[in-house]
Design a protein around this motif. Structure first.
Motif: not given
Length: 379
Positions: A1-2, A44, A57, A60, A62-64, A140, A143
């Motif tokens: 996550m961002f 990043t 990326l 994904q 879970t990332w974008n 970024d 968690t």
């Protein structure tokens, strides 16, 4: 996550409000442009500058996906705070001398009711970035902080009291910039006469831009509202500006082209009708102008009016079903007449020819009727 951040207490304060002004599903009308040094970690930015890594990326989930929100750069008690305002999804990244990030707008973060008062969630960035005084706008998220952000309640529609809740969290430095600013917000776009709101769709596959696909010569209703950001205990001077539809008349007509600001908040409705088709996406733009000079647009920071730029594409209006039916009947009738006329003179006896003449007359009538209905049918 961002976390995708803006500084609400800087000269670029309009960017802190603009992404709140559009329904979920739309692309924000322009990319956010960040220098490599604005990323944390800087690796990043380096990964996003490489096409292969960037494409991986962006695929994904879970990332974008992350949160858009505001930070503070000036006032010491506030600089560690991040206020998430809505979810966003990165859809496109272009690397030039800076990184241009395009994103799609998601659900709003809803104010939390606590002891009879609504307030926004405030996250502490201490430890998430090495130096809180450094400019870091794409973060970024560790968690533990990501899990805290995910626990924030979110809603699809603009939540009640969001503006008031955001006002409660602003720093003194932020108020110097945003005090008495007007924001114009789009709630929905509907086909004229319809009750269901239109859903955004991809209107530019090359840049993954999501907006509204509108048909030329067809009317659409826009549900909009304006709000004034007011600081308690401070004067609200008379407003000298208004919102004006900036698209030219030959491109789009509207039930009204100027939206005067009456009161501190108000819902409003208007219809627009595209006049031409476009090769690609454009913006349906409501911009700020002086009351006495509606044709001279003024920058948002100067007027303190934050307007709208809605991504749209204008398509040629498609024919209705009955128009296609009448065209098909006309073509089939003409073909059938040609075949019958030929058969009448190739070995048919007298009785058969008489029957063919009756059928031929019926086809002539059908041909004339279908052609008339085709030419006179409404768009």
């Amino acid at each position: 996550m961002f976390f995708l951040c803006t500084y609400v207490d800087s000269d670029r304060w309009p960017s802190s409000f603009e992404p709140l002004l559009y329904p979920a599903g739309l692309s924000f009308y322009r990319p956010f442009s960040y220098r490599e040094s604005y990323f944390h970690p800087v690796e990043t930015a380096q990964r996003l500058s490489d096409k292969a890594q960037r494409d991986a990326l962006l695929k994904q989930p879970t990332w974008n996906r992350g949160f858009f929100g505001v930070r503070f750069v000036r006032d010491e008690p506030y600089i560690s705070r991040f206020i998430p305002l809505r979810k966003v999804t990165l859809t496109d990244v272009r690397a030039t001398n800076v990184l241009n990030l395009r994103f799609r707008l998601g659900r709003y973060v809803a104010p939390i009711l606590d002891q009879g008062k609504r307030h926004l969630q405030v996250l502490d960035l201490t430890g998430a970035v090495p130096d809180l005084k450094e400019t870091k706008l794409f973060i970024d998220v560790p968690t533990a902080l990501a899990e805290m952000a995910e626990r924030a309640p979110t809603v699809e529609e603009f939540p009640p009291q969001l503006w008031q809740s955001l006002e409660e969290e602003l720093s003194p430095g932020a108020w110097e910039h945003v005090r008495n600013a007007f924001v114009l917000r789009l709630s929905a776009v509907r086909q004229r006469g319809k009750t269901k709101a239109m859903v955004a769709q991809e209107i530019d596959p090359s840049a993954h831009v999501y907006g509204y696909s509108l048909q030329a010569n067809k009317a659409y209703d826009l549900e909009i509202s304006h709000d004034r950001i007011i600081q308690k205990g401070k004067d609200t001077p008379p407003n000298e500006f208004q919102f004006v539809l900036g698209n030219p008349q030959e491109e789009i007509i509207s039930s009204k082209r100027m939206l005067q600001l009456l009161g501190n908040y108000r819902d409003d409705y208007l219809w627009v009708k595209p006049q031409i088709s476009t090769e690609g996406p454009i913006e349906l733009a409501f911009e700020s102008a002086r009351l006495d000079q509606p044709n001279a647009f003024v920058e948002a920071k100067a007027s303190r009016l934050i307007g709208l730029r809605i991504p749209v594409v204008f398509k040629e209006k498609s024919w209705p079903l009955m128009k296609w039916v009448n065209l098909a009947l006309f073509i089939m009738s003409v073909v059938a007449m040609c075949l019958l006329y030929r058969y009448r003179y190739v070995g048919a006896d007298e009785k058969t020819q008489k029957i063919m003449l009756v059928v031929f007359a019926a086809l002539v009538s059908l041909t004339i009727t279908s052609l008339k209905d085709f030419l006179s049918s409404k768009e």
